[in-house]
Design a protein around this motif. Structure first.
Motif, short mmCIF file in Angstrom:
data_model
loop_
_atom_site.label_atom_id
_atom_site.label_comp_id
_atom_site.label_asym_id
_atom_site.label_seq_id
_atom_site.Cartn_x
_atom_site.Cartn_y
_atom_site.Cartn_z
N LEU A 109 0.85 -1.19 0.00
CA LEU A 109 0.00 0.00 0.00
C LEU A 109 0.89 1.24 0.00
O LEU A 109 2.02 1.20 0.51
CB LEU A 109 -1.01 0.00 1.15
CG LEU A 109 -0.59 0.21 2.59
CD1 LEU A 109 -1.84 0.31 3.47
CD2 LEU A 109 0.27 -0.91 3.08
N MET A 114 0.08 8.04 1.04
CA MET A 114 -1.09 8.25 1.91
C MET A 114 -0.74 9.23 3.03
O MET A 114 -1.51 10.15 3.34
CB MET A 114 -1.56 6.92 2.50
CG MET A 114 -2.24 6.00 1.46
SD MET A 114 -2.30 4.27 2.02
CE MET A 114 -3.69 4.31 3.11
N VAL A 127 -0.24 5.51 9.32
CA VAL A 127 -0.96 4.75 8.31
C VAL A 127 -0.69 3.25 8.53
O VAL A 127 -1.61 2.42 8.52
CB VAL A 127 -0.53 5.16 6.88
CG1 VAL A 127 -1.29 4.35 5.84
CG2 VAL A 127 -0.74 6.66 6.66
N ALA A 131 -3.37 0.29 9.37
CA ALA A 131 -3.48 -0.92 8.56
C ALA A 131 -3.28 -2.16 9.43
O ALA A 131 -4.00 -3.17 9.30
CB ALA A 131 -2.46 -0.88 7.42
N ASN A 168 -7.16 6.20 7.54
CA ASN A 168 -6.90 5.93 6.13
C ASN A 168 -6.27 4.55 5.95
O ASN A 168 -6.70 3.74 5.11
CB ASN A 168 -5.99 7.03 5.59
CG ASN A 168 -5.98 7.09 4.07
OD1 ASN A 168 -5.32 7.94 3.49
ND2 ASN A 168 -6.69 6.19 3.39
N GLY A 169 -5.27 4.26 6.78
CA GLY A 169 -4.61 2.95 6.73
C GLY A 169 -5.59 1.83 7.06
O GLY A 169 -5.61 0.78 6.41
N GLN A 171 -8.96 1.87 6.87
CA GLN A 171 -10.01 1.70 5.87
C GLN A 171 -9.48 1.11 4.57
O GLN A 171 -10.16 0.36 3.89
CB GLN A 171 -10.71 3.04 5.61
CG GLN A 171 -11.70 3.37 6.74
CD GLN A 171 -11.87 4.86 6.96
OE1 GLN A 171 -11.27 5.67 6.25
NE2 GLN A 171 -12.69 5.22 7.94
N HIS A 172 -8.24 1.46 4.26
CA HIS A 172 -7.62 0.92 3.04
C HIS A 172 -7.64 -0.61 3.06
O HIS A 172 -8.02 -1.26 2.09
CB HIS A 172 -6.19 1.44 2.93
CG HIS A 172 -5.49 0.99 1.67
ND1 HIS A 172 -5.55 1.72 0.49
CD2 HIS A 172 -4.75 -0.11 1.40
CE1 HIS A 172 -4.86 1.07 -0.44
NE2 HIS A 172 -4.36 -0.05 0.08
N ILE A 173 -7.25 -1.18 4.21
CA ILE A 173 -7.25 -2.64 4.33
C ILE A 173 -8.68 -3.18 4.25
O ILE A 173 -8.97 -4.12 3.51
CB ILE A 173 -6.62 -3.07 5.68
CG1 ILE A 173 -5.16 -2.64 5.75
CG2 ILE A 173 -6.75 -4.59 5.90
CD1 ILE A 173 -4.24 -3.30 4.75
N GLN A 175 -11.30 -1.90 2.83
CA GLN A 175 -11.93 -1.75 1.51
C GLN A 175 -11.23 -2.57 0.43
O GLN A 175 -11.87 -3.23 -0.38
CB GLN A 175 -11.93 -0.26 1.11
CG GLN A 175 -13.02 0.52 1.84
CD GLN A 175 -12.72 2.01 1.95
OE1 GLN A 175 -11.83 2.51 1.26
NE2 GLN A 175 -13.45 2.70 2.81
N GLU A 176 -9.91 -2.51 0.41
CA GLU A 176 -9.16 -3.17 -0.66
C GLU A 176 -9.09 -4.69 -0.47
O GLU A 176 -8.93 -5.42 -1.44
CB GLU A 176 -7.73 -2.61 -0.74
CG GLU A 176 -7.66 -1.11 -1.01
CD GLU A 176 -8.09 -0.74 -2.43
OE1 GLU A 176 -7.72 -1.48 -3.37
OE2 GLU A 176 -8.81 0.26 -2.57
#
Lengths: 584, 287
Positions: A109, A114, A127, A131, A168-169, A171-173, A175-176
């Protein structure tokens, strides 16, 4: 249990990232153990910080890693092998490559990008924490609360930026990678717990025990003690003096001890070598002084940032002549706190130098400790025997006998300032009145007195500790930070059905011979686990006459890496199996 | 009020007859009486060598430490009990060879301690070897062809290192020496008094007679200003440090009054328990 590790260059905020995770996990009610790999340089060079998070107490290192956060490819090259089915979280910026042989899931990521989008690349670590929290399935609220308390003073915008970087970190995990089954921890057991290192615990113990003078010279891994006391002493009227060297450090403490205050110094191997003359002086002149030796890899400069337990002989027998002293060996932050204050009582009561033997891993690695184990305001303070003004007045024209021969070998002190108690305290052999003497009869009596009084330490504290059945098929024996490793090894072996115990020495000198003999009477095999090349703990046992060659086995390690429970299990298991074959 | 007799002991001296150290001891005792000191609140830290035997002959609290380490011990003792009058005493080897590191740092630390160096330019107790203050060419058992080292200049070093009080006395000139020690004790900070204390056994060059002919007494020079560092350094340089009197003194605030949170009550007399509020405040950083 989760093992999380972050790796990168020194100076990249690796430590603070680990601190965030361990502090928050601890506040949530988990138990943490945090440790790092670092080198003797300020910036640059590979470094890692590992945090073990568990629903129960954890106090040892592990080879295994569940989540590896890599800020560079070197981290992957060096540590991806520790992953076995875990996650590799890496910054896309350096185009991470997962080695073929590694069984792990690579999550690349854009950590740096980010972070920059929230204002600064410095927030890359937030971040990564976010994550990681998603991968461990931890809620975000405790992290956000931590950020708020931590950065409050820096302003709302800093708080908000760090919080959004972390989210952000996270949500990234989510969502992705919605389909990843995350690692999970059992529910935490909320409590009132702190995260601290052995050095923190030592400084707290000393403060609680009345230490008000600390004279030292910076050295890894002891310096934190001096730094903590520099912060705290102004609150209690104490003073830290950064001396010109360790010779001065210990002698200043001896001067303070003669004056009746509680003083200590803290050092590691190279400084400890220089302090030997002072230890001899304090032993001879019967002056209380506390020396902390946070042992590191030696000899000479050795490996300043690597753990070892190789100063035992120096602590107990170092220096010229017969210089009796007490050596205490804590194995956890709680015991380090306890020894931190108790050492001062012992030193004042026995009028002798007291050395606290810790080691780099115990000194520097942080772990969860119950607040109730650190009850500073109520620790006992016993200043030892002093003569009263009335007793001195009653002397009339007679001279006060500073080194009077007494039944318990302890001669009550007259502290400077007390009328009629004037005397000479000296490192030269002396008569009961303190004046110099080379008389053979006097010499023998004085040496006998200095040696004999130390036995009393065994009435003041346990010399050894034991966990498990007294008639265990195998008892693993260690000191210091190695005790956490043998305890975890024991849990593994017990789970495998073996009858195993552990034991550790709390007092190294004088050796608790009688206690040792009694405790180990029924043990079938003894595995002595220590971090040095010459088996110094086993040598102490031999000298005390408690090393039974038919029962004792040794496991030595001196490569600069602290013991992993797994390697102790590997050494212990054949001993148990072999023994089982003989008996059954 | 204590008298001279109060500062004496019954102990028979081990010093050689004629040793300069007798004069240093006598001047110290006179100075202690003059400042109104009491034996119970006087503490003397002595080093190793002939000078180190001082503590046997003076009635006060005495601690006799390892070679060269009087000044760290004196620092610790003063911090433990700031009500004590602390004197340190040692020889030129103790001060300027093995203890040189401590000497320089004690000067810049400026704790309220009076340091008396009994300087005879030779190692006496080990029976005659060169010392850091021995002149070049000085012949001893370790320098049979004469010392090729240059001597240290402790007074210039002290003035340069940040000393706030520097004086030199001569053991034969009792009134001046006693007065200098008295001034040193009264100086609020670290006071160095280097005392020329001849060794009658192992130094046949720097004898009483030699010093009496060579030493310049600053008391005889009303133009000398002991409050100017450049003037002090110039005079010391010009005389090769062969002067007696107050060489340099400046306004001084001792170390112990500058320590944040340090209390007026001596540490030894305080209750050492930590209160709950302070303890909880400290533990907060580990939450």
């Amino acid at each position: 249990m989760i093992a999380w590790k972050i790796g990168g260059e020194q100076g990249e905020g690796i430590d603070s990232t680990g601190d965030v995770l361990s502090t928050v996990a601890n506040r949530m009610g988990y138990f943490v153990y945090g440790y790092k790999h670092f080198s003797s340089r300020i910036k640059g060079g590979h470094t890692t910080y590992k945090v073990r998070i568990s629903a129960s107490r954890v106090e040892a290192a592990t080879e295994h890693t569940d989540i590896l956060v890599a800020l560079n490819q070197e981290t992957i090259a060096k540590h991806a092998g520790e992953l076995d089915g875990g996650f590799l979280l890496a910054d896309t910026a350096f185009k991470p490559v997962l080695p073929d042989h590694v069984n792990a899931t690579l999550i690349a990521l854009p950590l740096a990008d980010m972070a920059k989008s929230h204002g600064s690349i410095l927030m890359r670590n937030m971040v990564a924490v976010g994550a990681s929290a998603a991968l461990i399935n931890l809620p975000t609220e405790p992290f956000l609360a931590y950020i708020e308390s931590k950065f409050k003073a820096k302003g709302d915008s800093i708080v908000a930026a760090n919080q959004s970087a972390l989210l952000n970190g996270y949500q990234h995990i989510r969502q992705e990678y919605p389909n990843f089954s995350s690692l999970t921890l059992p529910p935490p057991t909320p409590g009132d717990r702190l995260v601290l290192t052995g050095n923190d615990a030592l400084a707290l113990g000393a403060l609680a025990g009345g230490c008000r003078i600390m004279c030292g010279y910076p050295i890894t891994p002891a310096t934190d003690i001096m730094e903590s006391l520099s912060k705290w002493f102004p609150l209690v009227g104490g003073v830290v003096v950064q001396m010109e060297d360790e010779l001065g450090s210990i002698t200043a403490c001896i001067g303070a001890g003669y004056g009746g205050a509680r003083a200590m110094t803290a050092t590691s191997g190279p400084g400890f070598s220089l302090m030997q003359e002072g230890i001899g002086l304090a032993s001879m002149a019967e002056i209380p002084v506390i020396i902390v030796d946070t042992q590191r890899s030696g000899p000479s400069t050795g490996m300043p940032t690597k753990p070892e337990q190789s100063d035992l002989m120096a602590m107990i027998y170092g220096g010229h002549g017969d210089g009796p002293r007490v050596v205490l060996a804590p194995s956890s932050p709680e015991e380090t706190f306890e020894d931190g204050y108790q050492a001062f009582n012992i030193a004042d009561i026995l009028q002798t130098p007291v050395i606290i033997a810790t080691d780099l891993a115990l000194a520097l690695w942080s772990q969860t400790v119950e607040r109730s184990a650190l009850d500073g305001p109520s620790v006992p303070i016993d200043r030892g025997a002093t003569v009263t003004a009335d007793e001195l007045r009653a002397l009339g024209d007679s001279v006060f006998l500073r080194y009077a021969i007494t039944a318990d070998h302890i001669s009550p002190r007259a502290l400077p300032g007390t009328a009629n108690g004037q005397h000479l305290a000296t490192g030269v052999e002396h008569q009961p009145n303190g004046k110099v003497s080379e008389d053979p009869v006097n010499r023998s009596r004085m040496m006998d007195k200095r040696l004999a009084k130390l036995a009393k330490v065994h009435e003041m504290r346990p010399g050894i500790k034991w966990e498990g059945p007294a008639d265990a098929d195998l008892v693993m024996l260690a000191i210091g930070s190695t005790v956490g490793a043998i305890r975890e090894a024991k849990e593994i072996l017990v789970a495998e059905g073996y009858r195993v115990a552990i034991s550790w020495l709390r007092t190294l000198s004088p050796f608790p011979t009688a206690e040792f003999r009694q405790a180990f009477a029924q043990a079938r095999k003894i595995l002595i686990v220590e971090q040095n090349a010459t088996g110094q703990l086993a040598l102490l046992m031999r000298q005390a006459g408690v090393f039974d060659p038919l029962r004792c086995e040794q496991l030595l390690k001196y490569d600069g890496v602290q013991f992993f429970p797994s390697e102790i299990v590997s050494r212990a298991r054949p001993l148990l199996t072999q023994y089982a074959e003989v008996t059954h | 009020m204590a008298t001279l007799q109060d500062f004496k002991t019954e102990e028979k001296s081990w010093w050689c007859p004629g040793c300069g150290d007798f004069g240093v001891l006598a001047a110290m005792q006179k100075a202690l009486v003059a400042v109104g000191a009491e034996p119970r609140t006087t503490a003397i830290v002595a080093g190793i060598g002939c000078s180190g035997k001082l503590g046997n002959y003076i009635n006060s609290y005495n601690i006799h430490v390892t070679h060269g380490r009087t000044l760290p011990a004196a620092l610790g003792l003063k911090l433990a009990n700031r009500d004590l009058l602390v004197l340190a005493a040692g020889g030129d080897g103790d001060a300027y060879a093995i203890g040189m590191g401590h000497f320089m740092h004690a000067l810049r630390r400026n704790v309220n301690v009076t340091y008396i160096v009994m300087d005879n330019h030779v190692y006496g107790l080990t029976k005659g070897q060169t010392s850091p203050t021995s002149e070049s060419g000085f012949k001893t058992k370790t320098t049979p062809k004469g010392s090729i080292d240059r001597p240290v200049h402790p007074l210039m070093l002290a003035v340069s290192a940040g000393a706030t009080f520097v004086a030199q006395g001569f053991s034969s000139w009792q009134p001046q020496l006693a007065r200098l020690i008295q001034q040193g004790i009264q100086h609020p900070g670290f006071a160095l008094i280097n005392v020329i204390s001849p060794c009658v056994t192992y130094n046949k060059v720097n004898t009483y007679d030699w010093y009496k002919k060579t030493l310049l007494n600053l008391d005889d020079d009303p133009s000398y200003n002991p409050h100017s560092r450049p003037e002090a350094l110039a005079r010391l340089d010009a005389t090769d440090e062969l002067v007696t009197g107050l060489i340099y003194q400046e306004e001084s605030e001792p170390y112990e009054t500058q320590i944040a949170g340090f209390r007026d009550t001596p540490l030894v007399a305080q209750d050492w328990h930590v209160d709950n509020a302070t303890w909880n405040q400290i533990l907060k950083s580990f939450e």
